[in-house]
Motif scaffolding. Structure first.
Motif, mmCIF file in Angstrom:
data_model
loop_
_atom_site.group_PDB
_atom_site.id
_atom_site.type_symbol
_atom_site.label_atom_id
_atom_site.label_comp_id
_atom_site.label_asym_id
_atom_site.label_seq_id
_atom_site.Cartn_x
_atom_site.Cartn_y
_atom_site.Cartn_z
ATOM 1 N N ARG A 143 0.835 -1.203 0.000
ATOM 2 C CA ARG A 143 0.000 0.000 0.000
ATOM 3 C C ARG A 143 0.869 1.252 0.000
ATOM 4 N N PHE A 144 2.023 1.169 0.673
ATOM 5 C CA PHE A 144 2.953 2.293 0.705
ATOM 6 C C PHE A 144 3.333 2.708 -0.707
ATOM 7 N N TYR B 146 2.553 6.434 -5.699
ATOM 8 C CA TYR B 146 2.074 6.731 -7.050
ATOM 9 C C TYR B 146 0.912 7.726 -7.014
ATOM 10 N N ALA B 147 -0.002 7.523 -6.057
ATOM 11 C CA ALA B 147 -1.147 8.431 -5.939
ATOM 12 C C ALA B 147 -0.699 9.836 -5.566
ATOM 13 N N LEU B 148 0.273 9.923 -4.669
ATOM 14 C CA LEU B 148 0.791 11.223 -4.236
ATOM 15 C C LEU B 148 1.433 11.961 -5.401
ATOM 16 N N GLY B 149 2.223 11.264 -6.180
ATOM 17 C CA GLY B 149 2.883 11.892 -7.317
ATOM 18 C C GLY B 149 1.929 12.220 -8.441
ATOM 19 N N ARG C 229 2.955 12.275 6.203
ATOM 20 C CA ARG C 229 3.749 11.128 6.665
ATOM 21 C C ARG C 229 4.437 10.422 5.504
ATOM 22 N N LEU C 230 3.754 10.364 4.359
ATOM 23 C CA LEU C 230 4.369 9.747 3.180
ATOM 24 C C LEU C 230 5.636 10.499 2.782
#
Length: 315
Positions: free
Chosen positions: A181-182, A187-190, A205-206
């Motif tokens: 999941r990390f 990928y979602a963050l970017g 936190r990511l």
């Protein structure tokens, strides 16, 4: 996507790597020597670990210009600890130095809201200053054969320890990106940080975890570096950040974040490692090598945009 573009996007990098290998083998008998080809795996260990870490950072839509200076500072601190008889405790000390600088980067980006380009540039200067202060401009010598065997000179299954460290890190980072999941959250963050936050992803936190992990890996890079040469200098890994970024970008990691993979980054590492080795064997001077690598990065980025149907490149 048109078939030609699809094939270029999927296989272009591998084809380019094979073409480069074939060309260098034809141009230089020394390059095609089996010992040299095996040695390339050892030579790219430091670049490979740095590029793996940089892939995480870039995928998250960030950049880290401090990795070379942080690796140098961690190397210096580790060498001093070894020279002063700390023994095995030198290892967590070196890793902690790297992780500490990585955490600093994350705190500056997340809580001070400084763009990562500026935040990591600040850390670059701080880490370089720390290394220069601790060394006083001198080379730090140490006598720890066990350390050199563990991180560089030891041989297992025909390859040096440095290669096995690279393999272990690459596999771990691939697993984190592709199977956890990390990795999905990175990928979602970017892809879209604002949307990721709205979906409830722990964006702060990511980012802290990514920068801290990168710093810790630079601690490992510093150890491999000094284990290879048997000493530490304040500028030992300066410039590593540029090759790491180049390897990730050549491997298809988008500078805007959200797209890329660890196997393709490793192909980028192999391409740069082979290119560096081949140019050195052909006695191409260092400055010209830098020009060639720069042109290569630009060419790969443009070809990748065309292959993926990007609007930035005309038909």
């Amino acid at each position: 996507m048109k078939p030609a573009r699809r094939h270029m996007a999927d296989y272009g990098l591998a084809v380019a790597l094979l073409v480069l290998l074939a060309a260098l083998m034809l141009l230089s008998p020394a390059f095609r020597d089996p010992a040299n080809l095996i040695g390339i795996g050892r030579q790219v260990a430091i670049l490979g670990i740095a590029a793996a870490a940089m892939t995480f950072v870039i995928l998250a839509g960030e950049i880290d210009l401090s990795v070379g200076a942080v690796a140098s500072a961690a190397a210096v601190v580790t060498a001093i600890a070894l020279a002063q008889g700390y023994g095995i405790w030198a290892l967590p000390i070196g890793l902690a130095v790297g992780a500490g600088f990585g955490l600093l980067n994350g705190l500056l980006v997340v809580y001070v809201a400084i763009p990562s380009f500026i935040a990591t540039l600040v850390s670059f200067f701080i880490a370089q200053g720390v290394a220069l202060t601790l060394t006083g401009g001198r080379t730090i010598l140490f006598d720890a054969e066990w350390f050199r065997q563990m991180f560089a000179t030891g041989v297992f299954a025909g390859n040096r320890a440095a290669f096995w460290w690279l393999l272990a890190v690459a596999l771990l980072m691939w697993w984190l990106l592709a199977r956890t999941r990390f990795g999905a959250n990175i990928y979602a963050l970017g892809g879209d940080a604002e949307s990721a936050g709205m979906l409830g992803l722990p964006v702060a936190r990511l980012r802290l975890a990514i920068f801290t992990l990168t710093g810790a890996l630079m601690g490992l890079v510093g150890m491999i570096l000094i284990a290879r040469i048997g000493n530490a200098r304040a500028d030992g890994a300066i410039g590593l950040e540029f090759d790491a970024i180049a390897a990730a970008v050549i491997g298809g990691t988008r500078l805007g974040g959200g797209a890329g993979s660890m196997p393709r980054t490793m192909l980028g590492v192999a391409l740069i490692g082979i290119l560096n080795n081949g140019l050195a064997i052909l006695n191409i001077d260092f400055n010209t090598q830098q020009v060639i690598k720069g042109v290569l990065v630009i060419a790969v980025v443009l070809i990748d945009r065309w292959a993926r149907g990007g609007r930035e490149v005309p038909e």
